[in-house]
Design an enzyme around this catalytic site. Structure first.
Site, PDB file in Angstrom:
ATOM      1  N   GLY A   1      -7.709  -1.401  14.765  1.00 10.01           N
ATOM      2  CA  GLY A   1      -6.217  -1.621  14.990  1.00 10.01           C
ATOM      3  C   GLY A   1      -6.077  -2.245  13.564  1.00 10.01           C
ATOM      4  O   GLY A   1      -6.518  -2.277  12.665  1.00 10.01           O
TER       5      GLY A   1
ATOM      6  N   PHE B   1     -19.050  -4.027   8.752  1.00  8.02           N
ATOM      7  CA  PHE B   1     -18.194  -3.171   9.265  1.00  8.02           C
ATOM      8  C   PHE B   1     -19.104  -2.244  10.144  1.00  8.02           C
ATOM      9  O   PHE B   1     -18.880  -0.887  10.160  1.00  8.02           O
ATOM     10  CB  PHE B   1     -17.426  -2.350   8.242  1.00  8.02           C
ATOM     11  CG  PHE B   1     -16.219  -3.405   7.959  1.00  8.02           C
ATOM     12  CD1 PHE B   1     -16.231  -4.728   7.325  1.00  8.02           C
ATOM     13  CD2 PHE B   1     -14.759  -2.750   8.495  1.00  8.02           C
ATOM     14  CE1 PHE B   1     -15.318  -5.451   6.969  1.00  8.02           C
ATOM     15  CE2 PHE B   1     -14.114  -3.657   8.196  1.00  8.02           C
ATOM     16  CZ  PHE B   1     -13.989  -4.987   7.455  1.00  8.02           C
ATOM     17  N   LEU B   2     -20.218  -2.724  10.588  1.00  9.09           N
ATOM     18  CA  LEU B   2     -20.925  -1.980  11.631  1.00  9.09           C
ATOM     19  C   LEU B   2     -20.761  -2.526  13.035  1.00  9.09           C
ATOM     20  O   LEU B   2     -22.072  -2.221  13.513  1.00  9.09           O
ATOM     21  CB  LEU B   2     -22.460  -1.740  10.962  1.00  9.09           C
ATOM     22  CG  LEU B   2     -22.663  -0.781  10.077  1.00  9.09           C
ATOM     23  CD1 LEU B   2     -24.046  -0.635   9.583  1.00  9.09           C
ATOM     24  CD2 LEU B   2     -22.086   0.839  10.363  1.00  9.09           C
ATOM     25  N   HIS B   3     -20.019  -3.249  13.279  1.00  4.33           N
ATOM     26  CA  HIS B   3     -19.904  -3.840  14.570  1.00  4.33           C
ATOM     27  C   HIS B   3     -19.207  -2.743  15.699  1.00  4.33           C
ATOM     28  O   HIS B   3     -17.789  -2.366  15.369  1.00  4.33           O
ATOM     29  CB  HIS B   3     -19.087  -5.179  14.703  1.00  4.33           C
ATOM     30  CG  HIS B   3     -19.821  -6.249  14.149  1.00  4.33           C
ATOM     31  ND1 HIS B   3     -20.751  -6.467  14.299  1.00  4.33           N
ATOM     32  CD2 HIS B   3     -19.460  -6.811  12.846  1.00  4.33           C
ATOM     33  CE1 HIS B   3     -21.361  -7.431  13.441  1.00  4.33           C
ATOM     34  NE2 HIS B   3     -20.370  -7.443  12.486  1.00  4.33           N
ATOM     35  N   ALA B   4     -19.679  -2.220  16.514  1.00  5.02           N
ATOM     36  CA  ALA B   4     -19.303  -1.231  17.472  1.00  5.02           C
ATOM     37  C   ALA B   4     -18.319  -1.984  18.451  1.00  5.02           C
ATOM     38  O   ALA B   4     -18.441  -3.258  18.788  1.00  5.02           O
ATOM     39  CB  ALA B   4     -20.628  -0.615  18.287  1.00  5.02           C
TER      40      ALA B   4
ATOM     41  N   THR C   1       0.957  -1.108   0.268  1.00  8.94           N
ATOM     42  CA  THR C   1      -0.037   0.057  -0.099  1.00  8.94           C
ATOM     43  C   THR C   1       0.763   1.135  -0.064  1.00  8.94           C
ATOM     44  O   THR C   1       1.594   1.519   0.892  1.00  8.94           O
ATOM     45  CB  THR C   1      -1.113   0.112   1.196  1.00  8.94           C
ATOM     46  OG1 THR C   1      -1.898  -1.307   1.164  1.00  8.94           O
ATOM     47  CG2 THR C   1      -1.874   1.273   1.251  1.00  8.94           C
TER      48      THR C   1
ATOM     49  N   CYS D   1      -3.364  -2.148   8.720  1.00  7.84           N
ATOM     50  CA  CYS D   1      -3.894  -1.480   7.595  1.00  7.84           C
ATOM     51  C   CYS D   1      -4.564  -0.284   8.052  1.00  7.84           C
ATOM     52  O   CYS D   1      -4.024   1.260   7.431  1.00  7.84           O
ATOM     53  CB  CYS D   1      -4.642  -2.277   6.753  1.00  7.84           C
ATOM     54  SG  CYS D   1      -3.525  -3.446   5.803  1.00  7.84           S
TER      55      CYS D   1
ATOM     56  N   GLU E   1      -6.448 -10.025   7.324  1.00  9.70           N
ATOM     57  CA  GLU E   1      -6.091 -11.079   8.306  1.00  9.70           C
ATOM     58  C   GLU E   1      -6.887 -11.891   8.548  1.00  9.70           C
ATOM     59  O   GLU E   1      -8.092 -11.875   8.895  1.00  9.70           O
ATOM     60  CB  GLU E   1      -4.946 -10.317   9.088  1.00  9.70           C
ATOM     61  CG  GLU E   1      -4.053  -9.439   8.674  1.00  9.70           C
ATOM     62  CD  GLU E   1      -2.909  -8.904   9.896  1.00  9.70           C
ATOM     63  OE1 GLU E   1      -3.035  -9.502  10.989  1.00  9.70           O
ATOM     64  OE2 GLU E   1      -2.476  -7.744   9.380  1.00  9.70           O
TER      65      GLU E   1
HETATM   66  C1  UDX Z   1      -8.305  -4.528   6.502  1.00  6.15           C
HETATM   67  C2  UDX Z   1      -9.167  -4.371   5.345  1.00  6.15           C
HETATM   68  O1  UDX Z   1     -10.579  -5.036   5.558  1.00  6.15           O
HETATM   69  C3  UDX Z   1      -8.508  -5.121   4.127  1.00  6.15           C
HETATM   70  O2  UDX Z   1      -9.281  -5.092   2.916  1.00  6.15           O
HETATM   71  C4  UDX Z   1      -7.199  -4.363   4.012  1.00  6.15           C
HETATM   72  O3  UDX Z   1      -6.505  -4.667   2.795  1.00  6.15           O
HETATM   73  C5  UDX Z   1      -6.223  -4.378   5.281  1.00  6.15           C
HETATM   74  O4  UDX Z   1      -6.974  -3.843   6.161  1.00  6.15           O
HETATM   75  P1  UDX Z   1      -7.649  -6.268   8.502  1.00  6.15           P
HETATM   76  O5  UDX Z   1      -6.856  -5.067   9.053  1.00  6.15           O
HETATM   77  O6  UDX Z   1      -6.912  -7.369   8.404  1.00  6.15           O
HETATM   78  O7  UDX Z   1      -8.215  -5.871   7.088  1.00  6.15           O
HETATM   79  O8  UDX Z   1      -8.735  -6.357   9.420  1.00  6.15           O
HETATM   80  P2  UDX Z   1     -10.421  -6.293   9.231  1.00  6.15           P
HETATM   81  O9  UDX Z   1     -11.493  -7.389   9.529  1.00  6.15           O
HETATM   82  O10 UDX Z   1     -10.898  -5.366   8.172  1.00  6.15           O
HETATM   83  O11 UDX Z   1     -10.616  -5.301  10.727  1.00  6.15           O
HETATM   84  C6  UDX Z   1      -9.885  -4.108  10.965  1.00  6.15           C
HETATM   85  C7  UDX Z   1     -10.236  -3.563  12.160  1.00  6.15           C
HETATM   86  O12 UDX Z   1     -11.502  -2.858  12.253  1.00  6.15           O
HETATM   87  C8  UDX Z   1     -10.068  -4.517  13.346  1.00  6.15           C
HETATM   88  O13 UDX Z   1      -9.475  -4.009  14.658  1.00  6.15           O
HETATM   89  C9  UDX Z   1     -11.616  -4.979  13.748  1.00  6.15           C
HETATM   90  O14 UDX Z   1     -11.453  -5.415  15.258  1.00  6.15           O
HETATM   91  C10 UDX Z   1     -12.130  -3.679  13.499  1.00  6.15           C
HETATM   92  N1  UDX Z   1     -13.593  -3.743  13.294  1.00  6.15           N
HETATM   93  C11 UDX Z   1     -13.850  -4.349  11.989  1.00  6.15           C
HETATM   94  C12 UDX Z   1     -14.592  -3.237  13.813  1.00  6.15           C
HETATM   95  O15 UDX Z   1     -14.310  -2.805  15.014  1.00  6.15           O
HETATM   96  N2  UDX Z   1     -16.050  -3.314  13.525  1.00  6.15           N
HETATM   97  C13 UDX Z   1     -16.102  -3.863  12.347  1.00  6.15           C
HETATM   98  O16 UDX Z   1     -17.323  -3.876  12.103  1.00  6.15           O
HETATM   99  C14 UDX Z   1     -15.216  -4.126  11.378  1.00  6.15           C
END
Ligand code: UDX
Length: 435
Positions: free
Chosen positions: A260, A252-255, A122, A263, A155
């Protein structure tokens, strides 16, 4: 097709192994002798479900190999992927491109014939231009086309994401790269994975925009959770209520305790920097970065409140340390802030994580690492669920109650239901689901 991948880190290894699985001939190159020796001996240095098997299988079948020696592998390759690290530069949040540029020089010196050079790391907008310039300056006669092909791997689900992508983005300026890039991904065309060809800068931007948007979605629902706590609402129902609108979507709407990982934090900061420098600041993303940083620090306050206003002299059991389940990755994990703040407030911290304790031990001091969630809970004044590993989803609450000192459960991932936990005699705190 012959492929060389520079960097056998997370992205390089997953991509290299998947390309080999498609039937291409792949060499992964890394500068770290220990890492290469490990991989040559059949051991994978990162935890990613399914990766060990895939690496072993393709190594055995002779399609995947590892080396320290970049030049011969680059010389042989039709396509060279740059998948080296782009850490946040200390101090200013910009992506550190030292490794990318050094890879470009290696490629310039070793490439023979027409070679497609692809940045998968990236990288900020305009890096493809810089890579092309460096190659031209290093060896003007090198015949290369520089392409941007960002990865969107989560991941813990990286192989699935690689093999069943929502889309493949290929940014190019030199039309000669179109055919070889199509060839690289041809096996995915059978599943009709949408392939999008764009300009190189646009492709670079798509990656940052996607991650910034997802980070914004999470931060939005986290703020809604705070509001739910203040006014008495249920954030899970709010998320479902808005997510059922197709224009919004439920993912991606989980509080929780804040995002972290390797990425989102890094990419949002880098986008903010690029935008500021370009005179087009992204104030929305700036706010997301600030709100999320603050949130991670403030999660400890929830624990302090659940413990009656102070954790001084108390023992806190932390369940889950990695930034999310199914990884051993501790980068920017909310657990780091939670543990630090609790220790600052005078607590003794015990912790358990199914995969992350080795990495965590390098980043935390004064934590007692335990071999099971129940061992971790021994004598605790509060149990705090920080990462939603499956093993924590069905804890035996009766057993837990006999182990702890005070039955308090702080659930930062909304895994449990209040009535059930309270029925077992625990005091319960969650994220945005009201009392
Ligand atoms: C992310 C992107 O999803 C991926 O497409 C990109 O290339 C790299 O970054 P990753 O960091 O592996 O992937 O994890 P992801 O499952 O996306 O979660 C990222 C962070 O967001 C985590 O800390 C997770 O706990 C948090 N998260 C995710 C939330 O708090 N709520 C959600 O609804 C989703």
């Amino acid at each position: 097709m012959k492929i060389a991948v520079l960097g056998a880190g997370y992205v390089g290894l997953v991509s290299g192994a998947c390309f080999a699985d498609f039937g291409h001939e792949v060499v992964c190159i890394d500068k770290d002798p220990e890492r290469v020796a490990m991989l040559m001996g059949g051991r994978v240095p990162i935890f990613e479900p399914g990766l060990d098997d895939m690496v072993a299988r393709n190594q055995r079948d002779g399609r995947l190999s590892f080396t320290l020696d970049a030049a011969p592998a680059i010389a042989e390759a039709d396509v060279v992927f740059i998948a080296v690290g782009t850490p946040s530069r200390r101090g200013d949040g910009r992506a550190d491109l030292t490794y990318v540029f050094s890879a470009a020089q290696d490629i310039a010196r070793a490439a023979t014939g027409f070679t497609v050079v692809v940045t998968k790391s990236t990288v900020p907008v305009g890096t493809g231009d810089a890579v092309q310039r460096i190659i031209r300056d290093t060896r003007p006669e090198a015949d290369v086309a520089v392409v941007s092909n960002p990865e969107f791997l989560r991941e813990g689900a990286a192989i699935e994401d690689f093999k069943r992508p929502d889309r493949i983005v290929i940014g190019l300026e030199d039309e000669r790269a179109r055919e070889p890039m199509s060839e690289v991904y041809r096996p995915l065309f059978v599943n009709q994975a949408p392939v999008m060809f764009t300009g190189r800068r646009t492709a670079e931007l798509i990656k940052y925009a996607a991650n910034a948007f997802l980070a914004t979605k999470i931060t939005f629902i986290n703020e809604m959770a705070d509001l739910c706590e203040a006014v008495g609402g249920n954030v899970q129902e709010v998320a479902r209520g808005i997510g059922l609108d197709n224009r919004i979507g439920g993912k991606f709407l989980h509080a929780g305790p804040g995002f972290g990982g390797s990425c989102f934090p890094k990419d949002t900061r880098a986008l903010v920097e690029t935008a500021r420098e370009s005179g087009a600041p992204t104030r929305l993303v700036e706010a997301v970065v600030a709100v999320n940083d603050q949130r991670k620090k403030r999660m400890a306050e929830k624990v302090v409140r659940a413990c009656g206003g102070s954790v001084a002299g108390k023992t806190i059991a932390i369940l889950g340390l990695t930034f999310k389940p199914n990884t051993d990755d501790m980068r920017e994990s909310p657990a780091l802030d939670v543990v630090h703040e609790l220790q600052q407030a005078g607590a003794t911290v015990r912790a358990h994580d199914p995969e992350g304790m080795e990495q965590a031990a390098k980043l935390m001091t004064g934590v007692l690492f335990c071999d099971s969630p129940y061992h971790c809970a021994e004598g605790a004044d509060a149990v705090v669920l920080v990462t939603e590993w499956d093993t924590y989803r069905a804890l035996d609450l009766d057993r837990l109650k006999t182990i702890v000192n005070v039955p308090v459960l702080v659930d930062l991932r909304n895994v449990y239901r209040r009535p059930e936990v309270e029925r077992h005699g625990f005091t319960y705190a969650d994220v945005g689901r009201g009392a």
